[in-house]
Design an enzyme around this catalytic site. Structure first.
Site, PDB file in Angstrom:
ATOM      1  N   VAL A  75      -2.174  18.262  39.460  1.00  0.00           N
ATOM      2  CA  VAL A  75      -1.260  17.512  40.324  1.00  0.00           C
ATOM      3  C   VAL A  75      -0.786  18.387  41.488  1.00  0.00           C
ATOM      4  O   VAL A  75      -0.645  17.915  42.616  1.00  0.00           O
ATOM      5  CB  VAL A  75      -0.058  16.971  39.521  1.00  0.00           C
ATOM      6  CG1 VAL A  75       0.945  16.269  40.433  1.00  0.00           C
ATOM      7  CG2 VAL A  75      -0.532  16.012  38.428  1.00  0.00           C
ATOM      8  N   CYS A  76      -0.578  19.668  41.221  1.00  0.00           N
ATOM      9  CA  CYS A  76      -0.012  20.585  42.228  1.00  0.00           C
ATOM     10  C   CYS A  76      -0.779  20.589  43.550  1.00  0.00           C
ATOM     11  O   CYS A  76      -0.160  20.465  44.609  1.00  0.00           O
ATOM     12  CB  CYS A  76       0.103  21.991  41.666  1.00  0.00           C
ATOM     13  SG  CYS A  76       1.174  22.097  40.217  1.00  0.00           S
TER      14      CYS A  76
END
Length: 187
Positions: free
Chosen positions: A46-47
């Site tokens: 996700v980062c």
């Protein structure tokens, strides 16, 4: 206990920025608007989507006088390696702070002590180094950086127009409110 209205605690850290290692401290925040975007770790899932989304808003945020800082508990060396090996992260022009001591993450109260990683926290900081907004998401929920532009504009408007406040979904140029006895119960 809320961090809203609190001054950023002192810190000094190494960061990766545009091909160089740089030192960043709380003093860099003074005299300008800043956004701190904490995320759990480099080389994850996700980062990179969040950091790319933040990069997509970076030019507009810069035009508003805002500097952006991403922060994870990785080192500045890891940030460079990620920057060098990821097409997504290679686009990033803002400062990537390494927080291996976890001091900054603790100062902003986003450190997950069990994992040793930062939660997804976003902070808008005014030119006095005072936190004006806080958003913290669970690890699996990515953020939408486009919302930061309006939040910054609202924070700047309120700072420059004492006595006025911005209602929900406020957009630049739309009406604000002046809190008074006359408004009580009429909104």
């Amino acid at each position: 206990m809320s961090l809203i209205g609190k001054e950023v605690l002192p810190f000094t850290a190494q960061a990766y920025h545009n091909g160089d290692f740089v030192t960043v401290s709380d003093e860099n925040l003074k005299g300008q608007w800043s956004i701190f975007c904490f995320y759990p770790a480099d080389f994850t899932f996700v980062c990179p989507t969040e950091l790319e989304d933040l990069q997509n808003q970076y030019a507009e945020l810069k035009s508003l006088g805002v500097e952006v800082y991403s922060v994870s508990t990785d080192t500045h060396f890891t940030h460079k390696a990620w920057h060098d090996h990821s097409e997504t992260i290679n686009k990033i022009e803002y400062v990537m702070i390494g927080d291996p001591s976890q001091k900054i993450s603790r100062n902003f109260e986003v450190l997950n002590e069990e994992e040793g990683l930062a939660d997804r926290g976003t902070f808008i900081i005014d030119p006095d180094g005072v936190i004006q907004t806080v958003e913290i998401n669970a690890g699996g929920i990515g953020r939408d950086a486009s919302t930061l532009v309006n939040k910054v504009k609202a924070a700047q408007y309120v700072r420059n127009n004492p006595g006025e406040v911005c209602p929900a979904k406020w957009q630049e140029g739309s009406e604000t409110l002046t809190p008074s006895l006359d408004l009580v119960g009429k909104i």
